[in-house]
Design an enzyme around this catalytic site. Structure first.
Site, mmCIF file in Angstrom:
data_model
loop_
_atom_site.group_PDB
_atom_site.id
_atom_site.type_symbol
_atom_site.label_atom_id
_atom_site.label_comp_id
_atom_site.label_asym_id
_atom_site.label_seq_id
_atom_site.Cartn_x
_atom_site.Cartn_y
_atom_site.Cartn_z
ATOM 1 N N GLU A 130 34.954 49.953 35.708
ATOM 2 C CA GLU A 130 36.368 50.300 35.879
ATOM 3 C C GLU A 130 37.143 49.759 34.689
ATOM 4 O O GLU A 130 37.168 48.544 34.454
ATOM 5 C CB GLU A 130 36.934 49.700 37.171
ATOM 6 C CG GLU A 130 38.394 50.082 37.374
ATOM 7 C CD GLU A 130 39.098 49.249 38.430
ATOM 8 O OE1 GLU A 130 40.086 49.745 38.993
ATOM 9 O OE2 GLU A 130 38.686 48.093 38.660
ATOM 10 N N HIS A 159 41.203 55.062 44.834
ATOM 11 C CA HIS A 159 41.866 54.271 45.868
ATOM 12 C C HIS A 159 43.068 53.495 45.348
ATOM 13 O O HIS A 159 43.839 52.954 46.153
ATOM 14 C CB HIS A 159 40.866 53.299 46.489
ATOM 15 C CG HIS A 159 40.317 52.315 45.509
ATOM 16 N ND1 HIS A 159 39.462 52.671 44.492
ATOM 17 C CD2 HIS A 159 40.505 50.979 45.374
ATOM 18 C CE1 HIS A 159 39.153 51.607 43.780
ATOM 19 N NE2 HIS A 159 39.775 50.565 44.283
ATOM 20 N N ASP A 160 43.233 53.407 44.033
ATOM 21 C CA ASP A 160 44.349 52.659 43.444
ATOM 22 C C ASP A 160 45.462 53.554 42.906
ATOM 23 O O ASP A 160 46.500 53.038 42.485
ATOM 24 C CB ASP A 160 43.841 51.784 42.295
ATOM 25 C CG ASP A 160 43.082 50.566 42.778
ATOM 26 O OD1 ASP A 160 43.374 50.078 43.885
ATOM 27 O OD2 ASP A 160 42.189 50.100 42.041
ATOM 28 N N ASP A 185 34.113 46.388 39.279
ATOM 29 C CA ASP A 185 35.563 46.276 39.395
ATOM 30 C C ASP A 185 36.148 45.553 38.180
ATOM 31 O O ASP A 185 35.581 44.565 37.704
ATOM 32 C CB ASP A 185 35.881 45.506 40.682
ATOM 33 C CG ASP A 185 37.359 45.441 40.991
ATOM 34 O OD1 ASP A 185 37.980 46.511 41.107
ATOM 35 O OD2 ASP A 185 37.889 44.315 41.120
ATOM 36 N N ASP A 227 30.078 48.994 45.120
ATOM 37 C CA ASP A 227 31.120 48.312 44.357
ATOM 38 C C ASP A 227 30.693 46.866 44.113
ATOM 39 O O ASP A 227 30.208 46.195 45.030
ATOM 40 C CB ASP A 227 32.437 48.338 45.130
ATOM 41 C CG ASP A 227 33.625 48.657 44.257
ATOM 42 O OD1 ASP A 227 33.769 47.999 43.218
ATOM 43 O OD2 ASP A 227 34.404 49.555 44.611
#
Length: 534
Positions: free
Chosen positions: A264, A325-326, A201, A99
């Site tokens: 993302e 994860h979100d 991200d 990440d």
């Protein structure tokens, strides 16, 4: 060719490191834990692991507030642990994706401490500082994604700094060439350590309107939604200048063989596909989250696939995501029975699938008591159901105390059914979703049609979605019943004949595929069709 490009033919497995495996008895997962569980990934058959942030961080936002981009937080281990993990992953034929969080740093990063020390500091322009509005207050109306104003006033220097998320996460100024080069050097630091790619991200946030104009009101906003939805984020994100930044990142990765850049991006399809960049100079895989947000109905999913396939730029490679994860887990959204159908959908559509840890077990949403909430977004805007903790709970490995995850109480609660929903219990169970997922991955690896073949729609009804994957004379058909009731559909003449490879239910129908195809409730079938004559 696609079958020779690992990130096209392969499957990415996302690991939230705090929740995968604890080895030092602090209740939080670590790099050594990931290393010890690599055999699970190799057994499952995935090709790459993507690890959410592991950099030094005050953990105001679970590691997405980075205090040093070129080290490992002691919570997770050390650079030596990381190097060992990379080496052992590669020994197993697994790629490792890291990440990268370039939109914002921690307010405790040395860069920001310098930046806020004075208006004349050389790093002042590495972040976004503005004077107060003419009448006082924040420079514009931009809202933080976690609620409240996106601007925080600094008393010492008399200016506001911008933060798209928490005030502890000041945004970096990607218009500053020195900052940009420092971040590119960070990519090189990890590439030299053997990292196979990056998931970037909030990549669509990196460039903002240089005039800092107000965002307009969102006419679709209704009370009870997160505060960020009150405005349309047309000036604070998705600025056209972003493509030059992404091209710069891509150029860095292109200097190393076989690397992948993933972005993302939470945008509609017509905007998402622009992030492949002019002449495919952008992200290799702009993350496609559309399956997370679409309604779970056959016609809606078919329309989504059709739109996405139709708007991909020539040569652009598709990808699909069901959970992360979100977002709420797929089993929490559609139920356990349909989670099995969803696994077949994810692993048989054209493009690179990303599998979220625990989804191979059908992990549910986990209730988080108020006194155990960790997510800062939930703390900032409680009561509207936006907490991300239920999707970040520990991986259940076996029936031993704390599900084999830790020797002490984990940082978040375990799933309530962990005694039966764990890797050891489901691994040898022929009817488990874990076995189904592994079998689907194996079939995808064995058949070129499923791995890199052409997608062709066959039919759709209100309840059933049927499509074809084909490469040369190899043809595999997926037939998905998205309801709990039995459904019968009639296949075209040229798609009759063949046998069932796998069913999402326990027993595989033995009858050859004929003109009328009957699907049991919550059943997906993967059918190998009779090979066409040359």
């Amino acid at each position: 060719m696609a079958e020779r490009t690992w990130w096209k033919r392969g499957i990415v497995y996302q690991i939230y490191p705090r929740s995968f495996q604890d080895t030092n008895g602090d209740g939080v997962g670590d790099l050594e834990g990931i290393r010890r569980r690599l055999d699970h990934l190799a057994w499952l058959g995935v090709d790459a692991l993507w690890i959410s942030p592991i950099y030094p961080s005050p953990m105001a936002d679970g590691g997405y507030d980075v205090a040093d981009y070129r080290d490992i937080d002691p919570l997770f281990g050390s650079l030596a642990d990381f190097d060992r993990l990379v080496g052992e992953a590669h020994e197993r034929g697994l790629k490792l994706i890291l990440d990268f969080v370039p939109n914002h740093s921690s307010s405790q990063h040395a860069w920001f401490r310098e930046s806020r020390s004075s208006r004349t500091n050389p790093k002042r322009d590495w972040y976004i500082w503005r004077d107060p509005a003419p009448g006082g207050g924040p420079p514009n109306n931009w809202i933080s994604n976690f609620g409240g104003s996106a601007w925080t006033f600094d008393e010492a220097t008399g200016q506001y700094y911008y933060h798209a998320f928490l005030k502890e996460q000041p945004d970096l100024n990607w218009r500053n060439p020195e900052l940009r080069e420092a971040m590119f050097d960070t990519l090189r630091f990890w590439l030299e350590r053997g990292v196979d790619g990056f998931r970037v991200d909030v990549i669509w946030h990196l460039m903002k309107d240089p005039e800092m104009r107000d965002n307009p009101p969102n006419p679709g906003y209704t009370p009870g939604q997160p505060a960020i939805n009150r405005l349309l984020q047309i000036h604070s994100a998705d600025h056209p200048d972003i493509y030059g930044v992404i091209a710069g990142m891509r150029k860095v990765l292109d200097g190393y063989p076989d690397r992948v850049l993933i972005g993302e991006i939470y945008l509609p399809i017509e905007r998402l596909v622009t992030y492949y960049g002019p002449d495919l100079t952008g992200a290799h895989l702009p993350f496609n989250f559309q399956l997370i947000h679409t309604t779970w109905r056959a016609r809606d999913i078919e329309a989504l696939v059709r739109e996405y396939e139709g708007k991909l730029p020539e040569g652009g490679w598709p990808n699909w995501v069901l959970s992360n994860h979100d977002q709420p887990r797929i089993a929490a959204r559609v139920g356990q029975a349909q989670a099995r159908v969803a696994a077949m959908l994810l692993l048989t559509l054209r493009g690179t699938p990303t599998l979220y840890y625990g989804d191979e077990l059908g992990m549910p949403a986990v209730h988080i008591p108020r006194d155990r909430v960790q997510d800062p977004w939930e703390k900032n805007e409680p009561g509207i159901g936006i907490g991300r903790d239920p999707s970040r709970t520990p991986m259940p490995w076996d029936r031993s105390p704390n599900a084999g995850f830790s020797s002490v109480e984990p940082w978040l609660p375990l799933n309530q059914d962990w005694h039966s929903r764990n890797v050891a219990a489901m691994r040898d169970e022929p009817a488990s979703i874990l076995t189904l997922t592994r079998n689907l991955i194996a079939l995808r690896r064995e058949r070129k049609s499923l791995m890199v073949g052409r997608y062709a729609p066959v039919l759709v009804t209100d309840e059933v979605f049927v499509y074809l994957r084909e490469a040369g004379d190899e043809r595999v058909m997926a037939a998905l019943n998205l309801t709990g009731d039995p459904q019968t559909v009639h296949l075209p003449d040229h798609l009759q004949g063949g046998h069932v490879l796998v069913s999402t239910l326990a027993q595989v129908p033995a009858n050859p595929v004929g003109g009328a195809l009957t699907l049991r409730g919550h059943e997906g079938l993967l059918i190998e069709l009779t090979r066409q004559a040359a």
